[in-house]
Design an enzyme around this catalytic site. Structure first.
Site, mmCIF file in Angstrom:
data_model
loop_
_atom_site.group_PDB
_atom_site.id
_atom_site.type_symbol
_atom_site.label_atom_id
_atom_site.label_comp_id
_atom_site.label_asym_id
_atom_site.label_seq_id
_atom_site.Cartn_x
_atom_site.Cartn_y
_atom_site.Cartn_z
ATOM 1 N N HIS A 1 13.355 -5.534 -15.538
ATOM 2 C CA HIS A 1 11.766 -5.942 -15.928
ATOM 3 C C HIS A 1 11.523 -7.001 -14.264
ATOM 4 C CE1 HIS A 1 13.261 -4.203 -19.581
ATOM 5 N NE2 HIS A 1 12.250 -4.012 -18.993
ATOM 6 N N CYS B 1 3.714 -2.017 -18.531
ATOM 7 C CA CYS B 1 4.583 -1.060 -19.563
ATOM 8 C C CYS B 1 4.804 -0.132 -19.142
ATOM 9 C CB CYS B 1 4.668 -1.455 -21.068
ATOM 10 S SG CYS B 1 4.824 -3.093 -20.379
ATOM 11 N N CYS C 1 6.709 2.939 -16.511
ATOM 12 C CA CYS C 1 8.191 3.950 -16.971
ATOM 13 C C CYS C 1 8.578 3.853 -18.559
ATOM 14 C CB CYS C 1 9.250 2.291 -16.854
ATOM 15 S SG CYS C 1 9.282 1.694 -14.771
ATOM 16 N N GLY D 1 4.773 7.574 -23.163
ATOM 17 C CA GLY D 1 4.863 7.647 -24.835
ATOM 18 C C GLY D 1 4.881 9.306 -24.701
ATOM 19 N N CYS E 1 13.159 5.832 -5.998
ATOM 20 C CA CYS E 1 13.498 5.142 -3.736
ATOM 21 C C CYS E 1 14.940 4.362 -4.642
ATOM 22 C CB CYS E 1 12.513 3.555 -3.854
ATOM 23 S SG CYS E 1 10.803 3.945 -3.432
ATOM 24 N N GLY F 1 9.135 -6.123 7.797
ATOM 25 C CA GLY F 1 10.070 -6.922 9.068
ATOM 26 C C GLY F 1 8.690 -8.567 9.508
ATOM 27 N N HIS G 1 12.367 6.028 10.880
ATOM 28 C CA HIS G 1 12.984 4.443 11.162
ATOM 29 C C HIS G 1 14.486 4.479 11.553
ATOM 30 C CE1 HIS G 1 14.101 0.600 10.134
ATOM 31 N NE2 HIS G 1 12.730 0.302 10.360
ATOM 32 N N GLU H 1 14.000 -3.795 10.595
ATOM 33 C CA GLU H 1 14.302 -4.016 11.955
ATOM 34 C C GLU H 1 14.124 -5.475 12.573
ATOM 35 O OE1 GLU H 1 11.652 -1.317 14.033
ATOM 36 O OE2 GLU H 1 11.342 -2.663 15.426
ATOM 37 N N ARG I 1 17.949 -6.689 13.387
ATOM 38 C CA ARG I 1 18.280 -6.571 14.543
ATOM 39 C C ARG I 1 17.197 -7.726 15.355
ATOM 40 N NH1 ARG I 1 15.546 -1.016 15.505
ATOM 41 N NH2 ARG I 1 15.621 -0.932 13.241
ATOM 42 N N ARG J 1 11.609 2.826 17.897
ATOM 43 C CA ARG J 1 12.169 2.963 17.007
ATOM 44 C C ARG J 1 12.524 4.567 16.833
ATOM 45 N NH1 ARG J 1 8.220 1.282 12.537
ATOM 46 N NH2 ARG J 1 9.184 -0.722 12.333
ATOM 47 N N HIS K 1 9.544 8.090 8.491
ATOM 48 C CA HIS K 1 9.167 6.412 7.403
ATOM 49 C C HIS K 1 7.909 6.475 8.283
ATOM 50 C CE1 HIS K 1 8.895 2.337 8.289
ATOM 51 N NE2 HIS K 1 8.795 1.466 8.601
ATOM 52 N N HIS K 2 7.010 7.085 8.692
ATOM 53 C CA HIS K 2 5.969 6.735 8.857
ATOM 54 C C HIS K 2 4.689 7.423 9.999
ATOM 55 C CE1 HIS K 2 2.099 3.736 9.815
ATOM 56 N NE2 HIS K 2 2.014 4.670 11.044
ATOM 57 N N GLU L 1 -3.065 4.168 7.779
ATOM 58 C CA GLU L 1 -1.824 4.756 7.607
ATOM 59 C C GLU L 1 -2.519 5.892 7.558
ATOM 60 O OE1 GLU L 1 2.223 4.763 6.213
ATOM 61 O OE2 GLU L 1 3.196 6.262 7.407
ATOM 62 N N ARG M 1 4.958 4.710 16.567
ATOM 63 C CA ARG M 1 3.834 2.885 16.135
ATOM 64 C C ARG M 1 4.613 1.782 16.228
ATOM 65 N NH1 ARG M 1 5.058 -0.419 11.912
ATOM 66 N NH2 ARG M 1 5.207 1.134 10.579
HETATM 67 P P1 FAD Z 1 -0.156 2.441 1.175
HETATM 68 O O1 FAD Z 1 -0.040 0.953 1.428
HETATM 69 O O2 FAD Z 1 0.597 3.557 1.217
HETATM 70 O O3 FAD Z 1 -1.197 2.418 0.368
HETATM 71 C C1 FAD Z 1 -1.646 3.870 0.334
HETATM 72 C C2 FAD Z 1 -2.663 4.030 -1.504
HETATM 73 O O4 FAD Z 1 -2.473 5.105 -1.657
HETATM 74 C C3 FAD Z 1 -0.753 4.670 -2.017
HETATM 75 O O5 FAD Z 1 -0.897 3.701 -3.182
HETATM 76 C C4 FAD Z 1 -1.422 6.156 -2.545
HETATM 77 O O6 FAD Z 1 -0.596 6.180 -3.500
HETATM 78 C C5 FAD Z 1 -3.094 6.076 -2.541
HETATM 79 N N1 FAD Z 1 -3.314 7.519 -2.483
HETATM 80 C C6 FAD Z 1 -2.905 7.877 -1.943
HETATM 81 N N2 FAD Z 1 -3.694 9.444 -2.210
HETATM 82 C C7 FAD Z 1 -4.410 8.778 -3.319
HETATM 83 C C8 FAD Z 1 -5.743 9.545 -3.621
HETATM 84 N N3 FAD Z 1 -5.604 11.137 -3.282
HETATM 85 N N4 FAD Z 1 -6.086 9.308 -4.916
HETATM 86 C C9 FAD Z 1 -5.755 7.982 -5.117
HETATM 87 N N5 FAD Z 1 -4.953 6.937 -4.550
HETATM 88 C C10 FAD Z 1 -4.235 7.919 -3.648
HETATM 89 N N6 FAD Z 1 4.354 -1.829 8.664
HETATM 90 C C11 FAD Z 1 4.587 -3.024 9.527
HETATM 91 O O7 FAD Z 1 3.751 -3.033 10.158
HETATM 92 N N7 FAD Z 1 5.061 -4.225 9.456
HETATM 93 C C12 FAD Z 1 6.717 -3.819 8.581
HETATM 94 O O8 FAD Z 1 7.396 -4.844 8.675
HETATM 95 C C13 FAD Z 1 6.404 -2.752 8.180
HETATM 96 N N8 FAD Z 1 7.359 -2.050 6.991
HETATM 97 C C14 FAD Z 1 7.930 -1.610 6.095
HETATM 98 C C15 FAD Z 1 9.258 -1.183 5.252
HETATM 99 C C16 FAD Z 1 9.257 0.404 4.261
HETATM 100 C C17 FAD Z 1 10.256 0.934 3.471
HETATM 101 C C18 FAD Z 1 8.037 1.082 4.589
HETATM 102 C C19 FAD Z 1 7.865 2.292 3.801
HETATM 103 C C20 FAD Z 1 6.825 0.985 5.221
HETATM 104 C C21 FAD Z 1 6.764 -0.319 6.151
HETATM 105 N N9 FAD Z 1 5.720 -0.882 7.150
HETATM 106 C C22 FAD Z 1 5.198 -1.828 7.737
HETATM 107 C C23 FAD Z 1 4.727 0.318 7.345
HETATM 108 C C24 FAD Z 1 3.622 0.038 6.733
HETATM 109 O O9 FAD Z 1 3.899 -1.058 5.450
HETATM 110 C C25 FAD Z 1 2.677 1.237 6.350
HETATM 111 O O10 FAD Z 1 1.760 1.980 7.134
HETATM 112 C C26 FAD Z 1 1.053 0.515 5.658
HETATM 113 O O11 FAD Z 1 0.914 -0.693 4.725
HETATM 114 C C27 FAD Z 1 0.145 1.611 4.758
HETATM 115 O O12 FAD Z 1 -0.665 0.375 4.282
HETATM 116 P P2 FAD Z 1 -2.026 1.575 4.202
HETATM 117 O O13 FAD Z 1 -2.883 0.891 3.005
HETATM 118 O O14 FAD Z 1 -2.443 2.416 4.408
HETATM 119 O O15 FAD Z 1 -1.307 2.765 3.097
HETATM 120 O O1 MEZ Z 2 6.867 -1.798 10.992
HETATM 121 C C1 MEZ Z 2 7.917 -1.360 10.213
HETATM 122 O O2 MEZ Z 2 8.044 -0.153 9.592
HETATM 123 C C2 MEZ Z 2 9.208 -2.451 9.695
HETATM 124 C C3 MEZ Z 2 8.657 -3.521 11.056
HETATM 125 C C4 MEZ Z 2 9.769 -2.032 9.312
HETATM 126 C C5 MEZ Z 2 10.921 -2.812 9.389
HETATM 127 O O3 MEZ Z 2 11.389 -2.498 10.284
HETATM 128 O O4 MEZ Z 2 10.715 -3.924 8.574
#
Ligand code: FAD
Ligand code: MEZ
Length: 568
Positions: free
Chosen positions: A58, A68, A71, A74, A85, A167, A362, A375, A378, A399, A501-502, A531, A541
């Protein structure tokens, strides 16, 4: 009883949970969650009773108000959302196993058409799709520009990939850099980004990214963010990756600040609400969206403007492998909603796309824990060694290069090796220790024994690396940043391997985040950020550039969509 609803039904009937026998009245399950809390207490209260557990189910890094029902489900088996994850395998009442199948946007076409024919259930100025950083930044800025906003998120929890970011956020010429005496230039951020992206980025978008990055740090700071720690990411010429003091994860913090500010400004945020179609009139102008409410069914929202902030598709391996067959079967670092259905929605609405073939791995996912190891470990001084105990690459190269180098090593994995001074420099490392993915030894030899590499060789590698730090030059791999010697016991290692990763590619936009159609014209009323878009990052990237991207382009998208809505 097989599921939670049967159990509660036997105790007191449907109204134990629901307002009436008709079931939920909204997709956030507002009433149902209030009933859980009134009987069982809120998350903090429950977590307070779990202090003896190593991992409390929690207490989490998720953002917003965690329902709640995210997870405890109903009418189906309950599943721990964390297991999307991690693999904690909590013993939940009426629990099942985490499983998720990708559902295409055009299933139940008849029901969708019927909902469209029934006309809009409500009206707003701007609809934002996605509750990650891009969506939340757009919501804040659209509200600040006077628009009425509905934000729709398909997952039961908010924050998308953003809440996982670790990062840092890249920005040049910032106040935190100045406070630390770091000299940087927006032009160098542009050069680094173009070079890292193999020069196929859209240079105009890259200029917007870099030139607004410092303002974006100020914007977040003014809303309550702490971006004062600045470190190095792969491919950057200087330290420009901003994160909270002490090196805590950037994403959960930024997403929480944006969430709080979006809520404070009166954004109508709806979870469990997937957008399956962007609707347009005969002239091609956006008129709204078709929503699939998990509990309330299909309905239409009429809106002047729509912002696609739907993130990437790295969690959808079928899609990843279609664009890059080399990544077939790879694990992913992403949240479960990163499937790319937003891209399908945009393409169905006529949006053009670019660079979809560029999907990034990644270099450092922990196969033991299933979590990405930032990252920044490192960047703050860790080295990468192989099963022979040797370094094999400049650890903070881009990367694509680091991942390729790891895959060439025996076992297609490697070890991140660092000492206690690196651990103390970065709070995020405590999470990895907590998750049990870090091996430890009092000496390099003891550590080597634990991870199965030759002790004398690992000790020699560390000594040789420390020599490079002392002289300020890595003559072996030309690593450009050498922040500290690895000489403070204990020593640590994390086994790592590359994971998807991306997604660099996505919807084509202009510098105002307006979405381009296949024939080059702009789709009136359609915006996209983050993204979900292509062009900012080119073929690869740089670490830290995505958070910068989503904050800057999210802000622009919200402001532009609000302006458009006012004019139409
Ligand atoms: P997201 O944050 O992924 O949000 C998109 C949202 O849209 C999601 O919640 C999804 O469920 C929702 N969605 C999708 N389709 C629909 C739909 N049809 N209807 C309604 N909702 C929908 N980048 C950095 O620059 N620095 C970092 O340190 C870094 N660390 C990272 C670590 C990890 C583990 C990961 C996975 C990524 C990391 N990145 C990092 C990359 C970065 O986090 C992402 O590229 C960025 O946050 C994407 O943001 P976003 O708002 O575009 O998408
Ligand atoms: O930009 C990223 O995806 C990032 C910095 C991830 C990380 O290693 O922290």
């Amino acid at each position: 009883a097989d599921v939670l609803a049967d159990f509660h039904g036997e105790m007191g009937g449907c109204d134990t949970c629901h307002v009436s026998e008709k079931g939920p009245t909204d997709d956030n399950l507002t009433h149902e969650n209030a009933q859980c809390v009134s009987c069982h207490g809120d998350l903090n209260e429950i977590a307070a009773g779990e202090k003896d557990l190593k991992i409390s189910p929690h207490k989490s890094h998720l953002i917003g108000e965690i329902a709640c029902t995210s997870c405890h489900i109903g009418h189906e088996k309950s599943v721990a959302y964390c297991d999307a994850c991690h693999s904690f395998g909590f013993d939940m009442p009426f629990g099942g196993k985490w499983e998720r199948k990708f559902v295409p946007i055009d299933v139940q076409k008849d029901a969708q058409d019927k909902a469209i024919a029934a006309g809009p259930r409500e009206t707003t100025d701007v609809v934002i799709i996605g509750s990650g950083g891009a969506g939340l930044a757009a919501a804040v800025s659209a509200r600040d520009n006077g628009a009425k906003v509905i934000l729709l998120e398909k997952e039961p929890v908010a924050g998308g990939n953003t809440k996982l970011a670790a990062g840092g956020m890249n920005a040049a010429e910032t106040k935190p850099q100045a406070a630390l005496g770091i000299k940087d230039k927006k032009e160098i951020m542009i050069e680094d980004t173009m070079k890292g992206g193999r020069n196929i980025n859209d240079p105009e978008l890259v200029k917007v990214l870099a030139n607004n990055s410092s303002d974006s740090i100020d914007w977040l700071t003014a809303m309550g963010a702490d971006m004062n720690d600045v470190g190095r990411m792969g491919g950057a010429s200087v330290n420009r990756s901003h994160r909270p003091t002490g090196g805590a994860g950037v994403g959960a913090h930024v997403a929480q600040v944006l969430w709080d500010n979006a809520v404070k400004r009166g954004t109508d945020i709806r979870l469990n609400s997937r957008v399956v179609r962007v609707l347009k009139d005969d002239s091609g102008k956006v008129t709204g969206v078709l929503v699939e409410g998990k509990y309330t069914g299909y309905y239409v929202i009429k809106a002047d403007a729509v912002v696609m902030a739907t993130g990437g598709f790295a969690r959808n391996n079928d899609r990843v492998a279609k664009y890059d067959p080399k990544l077939k079967g790879f694990a992913a670092t992403n949240h479960p909603g990163a499937t790319g259905d937003g891209l399908d929605v945009a393409m169905q609405a006529g949006a053009d796309t670019r660079d979809l073939e560029w999907v990034q791995a990644h270099p450092t996912l922990s196969p033991r824990g299933g979590v990405m190891v930032t990252e920044a470990v490192r960047g703050n001084g860790a080295i990468l060694v192989n099963r022979e105990g040797d370094r094999f690459v400049n650890e903070i190269t881009t990367r694509d290069k680091a991942s390729a180098a790891i895959l060439q090593q025996k076992g297609a994995s490697a070890f991140l090796v660092f000492d206690d001074s690196v651990r103390k420099s970065l709070k995020k490392i405590e999470n990895y220790v907590h998750l049990g993915i870090v091996d430890e030894g009092k000496t390099p030899e003891e550590l080597a024994k634990k991870i199965g590499v030759p002790g004398a060789e690992l000790a020699k590698t560390i000594a040789s690396y420390n020599g490079f730090v002392k002289s300020g030059k890595d003559t072996q791999f030309e690593r450009p940043n050498l922040p500290r010697e690895l000489g403070t016991a204990p020593y640590y290692a994390i086994e790592v391997k590359p994971a998807v990763h991306h997604s660099m590619g996505g919807v084509k936009i202009d510098t105002k985040t307006e979405v381009k159609a296949k024939d080059g014209h702009l789709i009136q009323g359609m915006y996209a950020a983050g993204e979900a878009t292509g062009g900012v990052h080119g073929a690869n990237r740089l670490g830290g550039n995505a958070i910068s991207d989503i904050v800057t382009f999210g802000r622009i998208a919200g402001a532009e969509a609000a302006k458009y809505a006012k004019e139409h």
